[in-house]
Design an enzyme around this catalytic site. Sequence first.
Site, mmCIF file in Angstrom:
data_model
loop_
_atom_site.group_PDB
_atom_site.id
_atom_site.type_symbol
_atom_site.label_atom_id
_atom_site.label_comp_id
_atom_site.label_asym_id
_atom_site.label_seq_id
_atom_site.Cartn_x
_atom_site.Cartn_y
_atom_site.Cartn_z
ATOM 1 C CG HIS A 103 -0.766 6.014 4.610
ATOM 2 N ND1 HIS A 103 -2.139 6.055 4.549
ATOM 3 C CD2 HIS A 103 -0.402 6.810 5.636
ATOM 4 C CE1 HIS A 103 -2.594 6.832 5.519
ATOM 5 N NE2 HIS A 103 -1.557 7.312 6.192
ATOM 6 C CG ASP B 39 -3.184 3.283 6.577
ATOM 7 O OD1 ASP B 39 -3.180 2.626 5.524
ATOM 8 O OD2 ASP B 39 -3.991 4.187 6.809
ATOM 9 C CG ASN C 285 -1.761 1.222 1.366
ATOM 10 O OD1 ASN C 285 -2.411 1.611 0.392
ATOM 11 N ND2 ASN C 285 -1.806 1.834 2.540
ATOM 12 C CB SER D 71 4.878 4.888 4.378
ATOM 13 O OG SER D 71 5.247 5.878 5.297
HETATM 14 C C1 GAR Z 1 -2.600 9.072 -2.681
HETATM 15 O O1 GAR Z 1 -2.126 10.233 -2.061
HETATM 16 C C2 GAR Z 1 -2.438 7.866 -1.781
HETATM 17 O O2 GAR Z 1 -1.268 7.905 -1.021
HETATM 18 C C3 GAR Z 1 -3.657 8.003 -0.906
HETATM 19 O O3 GAR Z 1 -4.688 8.383 -1.778
HETATM 20 C C4 GAR Z 1 -4.125 9.124 -2.857
HETATM 21 C C5 GAR Z 1 -4.564 8.465 -4.144
HETATM 22 O O4 GAR Z 1 -4.147 9.240 -5.243
HETATM 23 N N1 GAR Z 1 -3.954 6.759 -0.226
HETATM 24 C C6 GAR Z 1 -4.434 6.707 0.998
HETATM 25 O O5 GAR Z 1 -4.690 7.685 1.666
HETATM 26 C C7 GAR Z 1 -4.643 5.301 1.528
HETATM 27 N N2 GAR Z 1 -4.742 5.304 2.957
HETATM 28 P P1 GAR Z 1 -4.188 8.627 -6.704
HETATM 29 O O6 GAR Z 1 -5.580 8.002 -6.894
HETATM 30 O O7 GAR Z 1 -3.991 9.813 -7.612
HETATM 31 O O8 GAR Z 1 -3.088 7.611 -6.827
#
Ligand code: GAR
Length: 215
Positions: A108, A144, A106, A135
């Site tokens: 995060h 997470d 994942n 991370s």
């Molecule tokens: C990213 O910032 C990712 O790290 C976060 O959602 C966004 C997705 O962006 N994920 C989380 O918060 C998971 N806990 P994207 O759809 O443009 O890749």
Amino acid sequence: MNLGILVSGRGSNLQAIIDAIEKGKLKSQIALVISNKEGVQALERCLKHGIPYKVIKRKAFSSKEEFEEAMVKALKEASVDFVILAGFMLVLSETFLRAFPMKVVNIHPSLIPAFQGLNAQRQALDYGAKITGCSLHFVTDELDNGPVIAQACVPVLPEDTEEILSERILAYEHRILPQVIKWLEEGRVKVEGRRVIVEGAKYGSLPFNPSLEDF
Ligand code: GAR
């Protein structure tokens, strides 16, 4: 390596993987993208790049278990070796994780264990942190908080809004995600309890970002 990528929205991290594959930086292929939402930008990216995708919605199933079993079935049918959660906003349970033991990673947008869960960038701003980041970690049953494979840090600046900080972090997400996939492809990632060891990683080339290689 056959990748399965789970998304829920914009898919900019998915795009970073697509770009790395198209540039020949990764040998993996994207065997299947699963979105739990219809009509999201991530799916437009799949169409544009000819990547197979499925929409599997939680509410189409009476239980979370059945939902996760449907995702596992689709991923196994596509012969997926590794599952990447790239902005997938649902928490996976044991039903999913036991089908891909230590094969789910994942991304995060914080330096875990800080700011786990939703709106990690907002949490960092509200907390008054001066440094945050992103991370890459193995997914375990702790939200997470699985073993960390790579992290990159970014400053939190006084004038930052949530959007500006999120963009600054995202630029690093787009670097460490393909880099970690490369390490996984090369079979260099070993897990010893909570510690992840990457054989032969050239750490320390960038100040304050010891996880980053010049990928
Ligand atoms: C990213 O910032 C990712 O790290 C976060 O959602 C966004 C997705 O962006 N994920 C989380 O918060 C998971 N806990 P994207 O759809 O443009 O890749």
